[in-house]
Design an enzyme around this catalytic site. Structure first.
Site, PDB file in Angstrom:
ATOM      1  N   ARG A   1       0.876  -1.175   0.000  1.00 26.23           N
ATOM      2  CA  ARG A   1       0.000   0.000   0.000  1.00 26.23           C
ATOM      3  C   ARG A   1       0.910   1.220   0.000  1.00 26.23           C
ATOM      4  O   ARG A   1       1.644   1.463   0.966  1.00 26.23           O
ATOM      5  CB  ARG A   1      -0.922   0.002   1.217  1.00 26.23           C
ATOM      6  CG  ARG A   1      -1.657   1.306   1.418  1.00 26.23           C
ATOM      7  CD  ARG A   1      -2.781   1.194   2.430  1.00 26.23           C
ATOM      8  NE  ARG A   1      -3.917   0.475   1.865  1.00 26.23           N
ATOM      9  CZ  ARG A   1      -5.178   0.635   2.274  1.00 26.23           C
ATOM     10  NH1 ARG A   1      -5.472   1.483   3.237  1.00 26.23           N
ATOM     11  NH2 ARG A   1      -6.158  -0.046   1.724  1.00 26.23           N
TER      12      ARG A   1
ATOM     13  N   GLN B   1     -10.174  -3.511  -3.727  1.00 28.73           N
ATOM     14  CA  GLN B   1     -11.469  -3.010  -3.269  1.00 28.73           C
ATOM     15  C   GLN B   1     -12.569  -3.322  -4.279  1.00 28.73           C
ATOM     16  O   GLN B   1     -13.671  -3.732  -3.916  1.00 28.73           O
ATOM     17  CB  GLN B   1     -11.400  -1.510  -3.033  1.00 28.73           C
ATOM     18  CG  GLN B   1     -12.731  -0.863  -2.695  1.00 28.73           C
ATOM     19  CD  GLN B   1     -13.346  -1.445  -1.440  1.00 28.73           C
ATOM     20  OE1 GLN B   1     -12.681  -1.497  -0.409  1.00 28.73           O
ATOM     21  NE2 GLN B   1     -14.590  -1.879  -1.510  1.00 28.73           N
TER      22      GLN B   1
ATOM     23  N   ARG C   1     -13.752  -8.172   1.146  1.00 29.01           N
ATOM     24  CA  ARG C   1     -12.359  -7.816   0.854  1.00 29.01           C
ATOM     25  C   ARG C   1     -11.436  -8.986   1.206  1.00 29.01           C
ATOM     26  O   ARG C   1     -10.446  -9.233   0.532  1.00 29.01           O
ATOM     27  CB  ARG C   1     -11.972  -6.565   1.653  1.00 29.01           C
ATOM     28  CG  ARG C   1     -10.582  -6.016   1.340  1.00 29.01           C
ATOM     29  CD  ARG C   1     -10.647  -5.005   0.222  1.00 29.01           C
ATOM     30  NE  ARG C   1     -11.394  -3.825   0.655  1.00 29.01           N
ATOM     31  CZ  ARG C   1     -10.851  -2.787   1.301  1.00 29.01           C
ATOM     32  NH1 ARG C   1      -9.576  -2.807   1.624  1.00 29.01           N
ATOM     33  NH2 ARG C   1     -11.585  -1.731   1.632  1.00 29.01           N
TER      34      ARG C   1
END
Length: 364
Positions: free
Chosen positions: A151, A181, A340
């Protein structure tokens, strides 16, 4: 000992020569052969060793396959209580430059549930960006782990990582895309509507990374897309052109407007996201002013289709969506959050193994 397939072939040969093998015996062997091999992968998709940076790089069949694997894992592990150590002996390096609740927890618990070992790493834990370059970090992690989930602030860092690493790189969020997502969103809609083809998604909000991932994938699955963004907050022009191309190629509608009610008109799915992403805190006053009138309310949903639902990737702020919508029975946000986990697990299994789904392929 001969396999069932060999026995089946032998039976067919014998029946051709002497016609002595009854049909019911042949049917029995055929059933045993198919059952032993499990349901066929009708899409012939193999993603092992691939990177997962953007849905732009994945075909319609590949996206459907990932959703199929996610549904398969969810049913087998959650619903049936099966133990599937598909990633036993494998490890995952998780680099997080930004805070995370759902992505971190989904990846950590999901990888561990599949028998693997996840390692959570921040800039405070490793030398990345301080005493060690991204190039060196990617090479070191490649020698010790089987995949990297990162990330990051800059998507270019992921591109560099893929060049230097010898293991799959998974985008856990960047300034340009948030593909994990959107897979969760699609799995949620698949479960709710029983299919994706023909649905209309209305995005009302910022032209950000979440929207970009919808724009590079929705048409491939037969979904129409309405986008309402304030002036100056439109999606990336290059991605808009790609979305327009996909819309023509797959025969779907694409609408870009400044009017939230126009975007909501006839939509099955209303979607929004934070107006102020991490790293944009200094723009808060400017953004709140620009987004006036973009809150999704019960007035907004009056323009939507009668079977409307609501999605938000979380965390949510009240100015983005009214409580009456966010906590309504039509809101799928918490199912979306759980999914998720299953979609991240599907990506990791698909990139690291030769797993084929065992359950029936969903209708897309």
């Amino acid at each position: 000992m001969r396999g069932v397939g060999e026995i089946l072939v032998s039976c067919f040969c014998m029946s051709t020569i002497s016609c002595q093998v009854p049909k019911n015996v042949l049917l029995l062997f055929f059933f045993l052969f198919c059952h032993s091999c499990g349901p066929p992968n009708q899409m012939n998709v193999c993603l092992k060793g691939r990177d997962f940076l953007t849905l732009e790089n994945y075909t319609a069949d590949e996206l459907k396959y990932l959703l199929w694997v996610a549904s398969d894992l969810k049913q087998r592990i959650k619903d049936k209580g099966e133990c599937l150590p598909l990633l036993q002996g494998k490890s995952l390096a998780m680099i997080f430059e930004k805070r995370s609740t759902r992505t971190r927890l989904a990846a950590e618990t999901g990888f561990a549930l599949l028998g693997g070992h996840p390692s959570f790493l921040t800039k405070q834990d490793i030398h990345l960006g301080t005493n060690e370059s991204l190039t060196d970090t990617a090479r070191v992690l490649s020698s010790m782990t089987n995949a990297i989930l990162a990330r990051v602030y800059k998507h270019n860092d992921l591109d560099l990582m893929t060049k230097e690493a010898t293991i799959p790189i998974i985008n856990g969020l960047s300034d340009l895309y948030h593909p994990l997502q959107i897979l969760a969103d699609y799995l949620t809609l698949q479960e709710h509507y029983g299919g994706l083809n023909g649905l209309t998604i209305a995005w009302i909000g910022d032209g950000n990374n979440v929207l970009h991932s919808i724009m590079t994938s929705a048409a491939k699955l037969g979904m129409h897309l309405h986008i309402a963004t304030p002036k100056g907050f439109e999606p990336d022009l290059r991605i808009t052109k790609i979305s327009e191309q996909y819309s023509k190629e797959y025969g779907t509608r694409l609408l870009l407007t400044k009017d939230p009610l126009e975007a909501a008109n006839g939509a099955n799915v209303l979607v929004t996201d934070t107006w102020i992403s991490m790293g944009q805190e200094e723009e808060k006053r400017k953004r709140l002013k620009a987004f006036q009138g973009y809150q999704i309310t019960m007035q907004t949903v009056k323009s939507a289709a009668s079977n409307w639902t609501f999605l938000h990737c979380l965390p949510r702020k009240p100015e983005e969506v009214a409580d009456e919508v966010f906590y309504s029975p039509r809101s799928l946000v918490f199912q979306e959050a759980e999914n998720r986990k299953w979609t991240i697990m599907a990506v990791m299994v698909s990139l690291l193994t030769d797993y084929s789904p065992q359950l029936q392929k969903p209708t897309f």
